[in-house]
Design a protein around this motif. Structure first.
Motif, PDB file in Angstrom:
ATOM      1  N   TRP A   1       0.836  -1.201   0.000  1.00 44.47           N
ATOM      2  CA  TRP A   1       0.000   0.000   0.000  1.00 44.47           C
ATOM      3  C   TRP A   1       0.875   1.256   0.000  1.00 44.47           C
ATOM      4  CZ3 TRP A   1      -5.071  -0.494  -0.860  1.00 44.47           C
ATOM      5  CH2 TRP A   1      -5.667  -1.720  -0.562  1.00 44.47           C
ATOM      6  N   TYR A   2       0.477   2.222  -0.811  1.00 46.31           N
ATOM      7  CA  TYR A   2       1.239   3.479  -0.890  1.00 46.31           C
ATOM      8  C   TYR A   2       0.281   4.656  -0.832  1.00 46.31           C
ATOM      9  CZ  TYR A   2       5.034   0.692  -2.948  1.00 46.31           C
ATOM     10  OH  TYR A   2       6.015  -0.226  -3.165  1.00 46.31           O
TER      11      TYR A   2
ATOM     12  N   ALA B   1       1.048   3.372   4.892  1.00 44.55           N
ATOM     13  CA  ALA B   1       2.062   3.692   3.886  1.00 44.55           C
ATOM     14  C   ALA B   1       3.162   2.628   3.886  1.00 44.55           C
ATOM     15  CB  ALA B   1       2.644   5.073   4.193  1.00 44.55           C
ATOM     16  N   TYR B   2       3.361   2.008   2.760  1.00 41.20           N
ATOM     17  CA  TYR B   2       4.377   0.966   2.494  1.00 41.20           C
ATOM     18  C   TYR B   2       4.039  -0.394   3.106  1.00 41.20           C
ATOM     19  CZ  TYR B   2       7.011   5.255   1.528  1.00 41.20           C
ATOM     20  OH  TYR B   2       7.409   6.478   1.078  1.00 41.20           O
TER      21      TYR B   2
ATOM     22  N   PHE C   1      11.308  -0.341   6.114  1.00 40.97           N
ATOM     23  CA  PHE C   1       9.975   0.138   6.442  1.00 40.97           C
ATOM     24  C   PHE C   1      10.191   1.375   7.321  1.00 40.97           C
ATOM     25  CE2 PHE C   1       5.899   0.230   8.549  1.00 40.97           C
ATOM     26  CZ  PHE C   1       5.044  -0.131   7.529  1.00 40.97           C
ATOM     27  N   PRO C   2       9.305   2.400   7.207  1.00 39.18           N
ATOM     28  CA  PRO C   2       9.532   3.609   8.015  1.00 39.18           C
ATOM     29  C   PRO C   2       9.657   3.295   9.511  1.00 39.18           C
ATOM     30  CG  PRO C   2       7.772   3.974   6.427  1.00 39.18           C
ATOM     31  CD  PRO C   2       8.133   2.518   6.331  1.00 39.18           C
TER      32      PRO C   2
ATOM     33  N   HIS D   1      11.721   3.491   1.104  1.00 39.55           N
ATOM     34  CA  HIS D   1      10.819   2.751   1.988  1.00 39.55           C
ATOM     35  C   HIS D   1       9.942   1.819   1.163  1.00 39.55           C
ATOM     36  CE1 HIS D   1      11.880   4.764   5.590  1.00 39.55           C
ATOM     37  NE2 HIS D   1      11.251   5.893   5.360  1.00 39.55           N
ATOM     38  N   ALA D   2       9.970   1.997  -0.146  1.00 39.80           N
ATOM     39  CA  ALA D   2       9.198   1.074  -0.984  1.00 39.80           C
ATOM     40  C   ALA D   2       9.905  -0.273  -0.951  1.00 39.80           C
ATOM     41  CB  ALA D   2       9.165   1.592  -2.415  1.00 39.80           C
ATOM     42  N   SER D   3       9.178  -1.315  -1.267  1.00 44.21           N
ATOM     43  CA  SER D   3       9.852  -2.600  -1.380  1.00 44.21           C
ATOM     44  C   SER D   3      10.922  -2.448  -2.470  1.00 44.21           C
ATOM     45  CB  SER D   3       8.826  -3.644  -1.782  1.00 44.21           C
ATOM     46  OG  SER D   3       9.486  -4.652  -2.483  1.00 44.21           O
ATOM     47  N   ALA D   4      12.171  -2.755  -2.117  1.00 39.29           N
ATOM     48  CA  ALA D   4      13.267  -2.548  -3.076  1.00 39.29           C
ATOM     49  C   ALA D   4      12.997  -3.312  -4.363  1.00 39.29           C
ATOM     50  CB  ALA D   4      14.584  -2.994  -2.460  1.00 39.29           C
TER      51      ALA D   4
END
Ligand code: A3P
Length: 322
Positions: free
Chosen positions: A37-38, A195-196, A65-66, A132-135
């Motif tokens: 999720w973004y 988020a993320y 992750f944040p 922070h997105a999945s690499a």
């Protein structure tokens, strides 16, 4: 004349329109892309990065992750890879006058945010980036084509959640939003719609690829580094192909890096006591207490049991203990 960027933007907008969408923190929406999720502006930037950015073999990507210790990891890795240019202890070391987020930029927040396509041609190798997105959502070439290295940092989910709870209201974008209760944020964290998120899938995805490709992805935890900082600073340098020499060991460079990047040292620097990051977070809010187990001071036993149960269910099939 519709330039390439404009056509590209239309593609991105149509893709975003087509994705599952759920309200988040009342003021925002989360969109589900590639299993995560973004919020809208982060997603737009991730898609733009995926489209425009090309990894080089010497690139280093810090993924997290944040609220799992990204600021700390940025400081440590920046200091390790730049230690010839900026010796530890030198008065003009950039970490003394810059917040770590100004030295290592996020793809989706800094570089490709605001519909920018940055010119990165002046960056020195090795280039350091963060996300922070999945690499792995950043494109196939991260995993399969380029030699770039990924360092992932995770953290106990209860402490991550509590850190997030304290931090979110401090973000400029959220400041203006209606306040959200602890219960609401807790439910969204546990359901994964944040988020993320989901947190657990984020961690697992990187854990699995670190097992399959250990030379490519290094998987660390905040707790490990707190407990043995010197050991992990050395491990990171080895993983990145720049191990400490005998002379450096004799000069206690490893311990110099640990001290320089410590919570106590960084949090008292003027650069971290004042100012804001590009995304509007006050620098001092990035340094709250920096300990293990602070979640016990906030979460009820029901909350603790709930997160522990999810963690056990999600992680134990993969042998992951945090
Ligand atoms: P707490 O809120 O539990 O104190 P991120 O950098 O990913 O946003 O993570 C923030 C968390 O890392 C915060 O946790 C913050 O205090 C902690 N932190 C920041 N710098 C640190 C450092 N140099 N050493 C240890 N922890 C640090």
């Amino acid at each position: 004349y519709a330039g390439e960027g404009e056509v590209g933007n239309q593609e991105i907008e149509s893709l975003i329109e087509s994705l599952p969408k759920i309200p988040f923190l009342r003021k925002f929406h989360c969109y589900k892309y590639d299993g995560f999720w973004y919020v809208e502006n982060h997603l737009r930037a991730v898609l733009s990065c995926k489209k425009h950015f090309r990894f080089q073999d010497s690139d280093i990507l810090l993924a997290s992750f944040p609220k799992c210790g990204t600021t700390w990891l940025k400081a440590i890795v920046y200091t390790i890879v730049n230690r010839q240019r900026y010796p530890i202890g030198s008065d003009d070391h950039p970490l003394l006058t810059n917040n770590p987020h100004a030295l290592v930029h996020y793809f989706e927040i800094d570089l490709y945010g605001n519909n920018d396509v940055p010119d990165l041609s002046n960056m020195h190798a090795p280039r350091l980036f963060a996300t922070h997105a999945s690499a792995l959502s950043l494109g196939d070439e991260v995993k399969n084509k380029s030699g770039c290295k990924i360092i992932y940092i995770c953290r106990n989910p209860k402490d991550c959640f509590v850190s997030l709870w304290h931090f979110l209201p401090k973000l400029r974008a959220v400041e203006a939003a209606t306040t959200v209760s602890l219960d609401e944020l807790f439910d969204s964290f546990c359901s994964g719609v944040n988020a993320y998120g989901p947190f657990w899938d984020h961690v697992l995805e990187h854990w699995k690829v670190s097992l399959a490709m250990p030379e490519k992805v290094m998987f660390l935890s905040y707790e490990q580094i707190i407990e043995q900082p010197d050991h992990y600073v050395k491990k990171i340098a080895e993983f990145l192909g720049c191990p400490f020499s005998g002379v450096e060991e004799d000069e206690r460079v490893v311990n110099g890096i640990v001290k320089m990047c410590s919570f106590t040292h960084l949090s008292q620097l003027e650069a971290n006591k004042s100012g804001r990051t590009q995304r509007g977070a006050r620098h001092d809010t990035l340094f709250r207490c920096g300990v293990i187990g602070d979640s016990n001071n906030l979460l009820s036993s029901d909350m603790i049991n709930k997160i522990d149960q999810i963690t056990q269910d999600k992680f134990s099939p993969y042998g992951l203990k945090i």
